[in-house]
Design an enzyme around this catalytic site. Structure first.
Site, PDB file in Angstrom:
ATOM      1  N   HIS A   1     -14.916   0.702  -0.353  1.00 53.57           N
ATOM      2  CA  HIS A   1     -13.744  -0.135  -0.054  1.00 53.57           C
ATOM      3  C   HIS A   1     -12.668   0.642   0.686  1.00 53.57           C
ATOM      4  O   HIS A   1     -11.524   0.201   0.752  1.00 53.57           O
ATOM      5  CB  HIS A   1     -13.173  -0.725  -1.356  1.00 53.57           C
ATOM      6  CG  HIS A   1     -14.068  -1.765  -1.957  1.00 53.57           C
ATOM      7  ND1 HIS A   1     -13.955  -2.175  -3.273  1.00 53.57           N
ATOM      8  CD2 HIS A   1     -15.109  -2.460  -1.442  1.00 53.57           C
ATOM      9  CE1 HIS A   1     -14.879  -3.102  -3.530  1.00 53.57           C
ATOM     10  NE2 HIS A   1     -15.588  -3.278  -2.441  1.00 53.57           N
TER      11      HIS A   1
ATOM     12  N   THR B   1     -15.633  -0.856 -14.192  1.00 51.06           N
ATOM     13  CA  THR B   1     -15.477  -1.976 -13.269  1.00 51.06           C
ATOM     14  C   THR B   1     -15.770  -3.292 -14.000  1.00 51.06           C
ATOM     15  O   THR B   1     -16.675  -3.360 -14.828  1.00 51.06           O
ATOM     16  CB  THR B   1     -16.373  -1.823 -12.014  1.00 51.06           C
ATOM     17  OG1 THR B   1     -16.196  -2.963 -11.156  1.00 51.06           O
ATOM     18  CG2 THR B   1     -17.845  -1.675 -12.370  1.00 51.06           C
ATOM     19  N   SER B   2     -15.003  -4.317 -13.630  1.00 50.60           N
ATOM     20  CA  SER B   2     -15.122  -5.613 -14.320  1.00 50.60           C
ATOM     21  C   SER B   2     -16.318  -6.409 -13.810  1.00 50.60           C
ATOM     22  O   SER B   2     -16.668  -7.446 -14.364  1.00 50.60           O
ATOM     23  CB  SER B   2     -13.845  -6.438 -14.104  1.00 50.60           C
ATOM     24  OG  SER B   2     -13.689  -6.683 -12.705  1.00 50.60           O
TER      25      SER B   2
ATOM     26  N   TYR C   1       0.825  -1.223   0.000  1.00 51.02           N
ATOM     27  CA  TYR C   1       0.000   0.000   0.000  1.00 51.02           C
ATOM     28  C   TYR C   1       0.854   1.266   0.000  1.00 51.02           C
ATOM     29  O   TYR C   1       0.491   2.282  -0.584  1.00 51.02           O
ATOM     30  CB  TYR C   1      -1.005  -0.031   1.165  1.00 51.02           C
ATOM     31  CG  TYR C   1      -2.121  -1.013   0.876  1.00 51.02           C
ATOM     32  CD1 TYR C   1      -2.086  -2.317   1.381  1.00 51.02           C
ATOM     33  CD2 TYR C   1      -3.161  -0.668   0.015  1.00 51.02           C
ATOM     34  CE1 TYR C   1      -3.072  -3.236   1.056  1.00 51.02           C
ATOM     35  CE2 TYR C   1      -4.145  -1.580  -0.320  1.00 51.02           C
ATOM     36  CZ  TYR C   1      -4.089  -2.849   0.193  1.00 51.02           C
ATOM     37  OH  TYR C   1      -5.062  -3.762  -0.160  1.00 51.02           O
TER      38      TYR C   1
ATOM     39  N   GLU D   1     -14.506  -2.476 -21.990  1.00 48.03           N
ATOM     40  CA  GLU D   1     -15.005  -3.671 -22.702  1.00 48.03           C
ATOM     41  C   GLU D   1     -16.132  -4.285 -21.881  1.00 48.03           C
ATOM     42  O   GLU D   1     -16.307  -3.921 -20.720  1.00 48.03           O
ATOM     43  CB  GLU D   1     -13.869  -4.681 -22.893  1.00 48.03           C
ATOM     44  CG  GLU D   1     -13.198  -5.039 -21.596  1.00 48.03           C
ATOM     45  CD  GLU D   1     -11.776  -5.569 -21.794  1.00 48.03           C
ATOM     46  OE1 GLU D   1     -11.166  -5.362 -22.861  1.00 48.03           O
ATOM     47  OE2 GLU D   1     -11.285  -6.191 -20.850  1.00 48.03           O
TER      48      GLU D   1
ATOM     49  N   ALA E   1     -13.286   5.687 -20.558  1.00 50.21           N
ATOM     50  CA  ALA E   1     -14.176   6.483 -19.692  1.00 50.21           C
ATOM     51  C   ALA E   1     -14.055   7.979 -19.988  1.00 50.21           C
ATOM     52  O   ALA E   1     -15.052   8.708 -19.940  1.00 50.21           O
ATOM     53  CB  ALA E   1     -13.827   6.212 -18.229  1.00 50.21           C
TER      54      ALA E   1
ATOM     55  N   GLN F   1     -15.594   1.963  -5.690  1.00 49.34           N
ATOM     56  CA  GLN F   1     -14.801   0.852  -5.155  1.00 49.34           C
ATOM     57  C   GLN F   1     -13.349   1.294  -5.016  1.00 49.34           C
ATOM     58  O   GLN F   1     -12.539   0.593  -4.419  1.00 49.34           O
ATOM     59  CB  GLN F   1     -14.855  -0.359  -6.087  1.00 49.34           C
ATOM     60  CG  GLN F   1     -16.241  -0.917  -6.311  1.00 49.34           C
ATOM     61  CD  GLN F   1     -16.236  -1.971  -7.397  1.00 49.34           C
ATOM     62  OE1 GLN F   1     -16.054  -3.164  -7.132  1.00 49.34           O
ATOM     63  NE2 GLN F   1     -16.423  -1.547  -8.634  1.00 49.34           N
ATOM     64  N   ASN F   2     -13.020   2.444  -5.593  1.00 52.11           N
ATOM     65  CA  ASN F   2     -11.634   2.900  -5.634  1.00 52.11           C
ATOM     66  C   ASN F   2     -11.211   3.503  -4.303  1.00 52.11           C
ATOM     67  O   ASN F   2     -12.026   4.102  -3.579  1.00 52.11           O
ATOM     68  CB  ASN F   2     -11.452   3.940  -6.750  1.00 52.11           C
ATOM     69  CG  ASN F   2     -11.798   3.364  -8.109  1.00 52.11           C
ATOM     70  OD1 ASN F   2     -11.800   2.144  -8.283  1.00 52.11           O
ATOM     71  ND2 ASN F   2     -12.139   4.221  -9.059  1.00 52.11           N
ATOM     72  N   ILE F   3      -9.937   3.339  -4.001  1.00 54.61           N
ATOM     73  CA  ILE F   3      -9.408   3.876  -2.739  1.00 54.61           C
ATOM     74  C   ILE F   3      -8.585   5.134  -2.986  1.00 54.61           C
ATOM     75  O   ILE F   3      -8.010   5.687  -2.055  1.00 54.61           O
ATOM     76  CB  ILE F   3      -8.579   2.783  -2.009  1.00 54.61           C
ATOM     77  CG1 ILE F   3      -7.387   2.312  -2.856  1.00 54.61           C
ATOM     78  CG2 ILE F   3      -9.467   1.607  -1.646  1.00 54.61           C
ATOM     79  CD1 ILE F   3      -6.489   1.309  -2.129  1.00 54.61           C
TER      80      ILE F   3
END
Ligand code: BV8
Length: 241
Positions: free
Chosen positions: A113, A181-182, A58, A209, A225, A95-97
């Site tokens: 998250h 996001t996948s 991190y 995609e 994006a 979801q990104n930090i």
């Protein structure tokens, strides 16, 4: 025509929205999980087993986020504009930090998250803004305890933050947009189904995609994006939705 005020929008973002700002994604061929495994660095068990390794993982990402060239891109800026100009509520769940949504001007933001620029003490629970490296010897600024500091993010197997608030927003949403996001990490990957089942949302995927869950969306657009999101925000504000 329904008034906009009763047409709240919920947006979910993932690592793909920050890719063009210079941050790595997870599951692209050049992504983070292509060179390090989740079990080594992103679970509570990994932190117990080898805390310095997890701190190192991190610390490197925190330094990367704070390096000069990493700034919000046109997609982050377009979402901040939508929040300012849309008369109804816009809730941005990420979801990104990273802090690129904040730096772009988004305010009504939920980091489900967690945030890499915050640290949490496991002894007293205190959460502090944190831009330096963390190490095992780091002392908590609130209680002074050493060896209890961790990055304030949600690891696999841990409960994401603000789930009740997110569920409430999904139930009320007239529009749910998933960006970058996948669709492979839960519970975030299930939000599109919640928005459809619990509410009345029109659901849209904007991604480079097709994601794992593309078939669950009413609409999908694929491309970078920084191009898709500004065009989509223009369309929403022109009420062509
Ligand atoms: C939990 C923080 C219980 C740390 C992260 C089945 C059902 C339910 C749960 C599970 C299940 N099986 C396993 C689980 C548990 C697990 C899970 O989902 N595992 C996966 C691997 C199967 N989930 C959990 O443990 C979660 N907790 O379940 O608790 C619970 C359940 C319900 C309700 C309450 C509690 C906790 C998960 C959180 C883990 N922490 N991150 C860190 O960042 O290091 S997850 C990590 O993955 C990041 O947050 C990341 O954002 C997230 C998702 O990844 P993406 O953002 O989608 O990134 P990815 O690389 O995958 O995709 C990027 C996409 O962008 C791609 O599609 C690409 O095409 C696109 N893209 C690329 N470039 C661009 C682009 N798009 C547009 N433009 C571009 N330029």
């Amino acid at each position: 025509m329904q008034q906009h005020e009763d047409r709240p929008i919920v947006i979910l973002t993932g690592a793909g929205i920050s890719k063009e700002s210079g941050l790595e994604t997870f599951r692209d061929p050049d992504g983070i999980w292509a060179r390090v495994s989740i079990e080594e660095v992103a679970t509570p068990e990994a932190f117990v087993r080898d805390p310095e390794r997890v701190h190192g993982f991190y610390n490197a990402r925190r330094r990367g986020l704070m390096s000069e060239g990493v700034v919000p891109n046109a997609a982050h800026l377009a979402l901040a504009r939508l929040e300012r100009e849309w008369p109804g509520e816009v809730v941005l769940v990420t979801q990104n930090i990273d802090d690129l949504h904040e730096r772009a001007g988004s305010r009504n933001l939920i980091h489900m998250h967690g945030e890499i620029l915050k640290a949490r003490c496991e002894a007293c629970g205190g959460v502090t803004d944190w831009k330096d490296d963390l190490e095992v010897a780091t002392r908590c600024p609130a209680c002074g305890e050493a060896g209890a500091m961790r990055v304030h993010v949600v690891w696999f197997g841990e409960m994401p933050f603000e789930m009740a608030r997110i569920t409430q927003a999904l139930a009320a949403a007239a529009l749910f947009v998933s960006i970058g996001t996948s669709g492979s990490v839960y519970p975030a990957a299930g939000f599109v189904q919640e928005a459809r089942m619990m509410g009345r949302a029109h659901t849209v995927e904007l991604n480079l995609e097709p994601s794992d869950g593309v078939s669950l969306f009413h609409e999908a657009r694929h491309g970078p994006a920084s191009e898709l999101v500004p065009a989509f925000v223009e369309r929403i504000l022109a009420s062509a939705w």
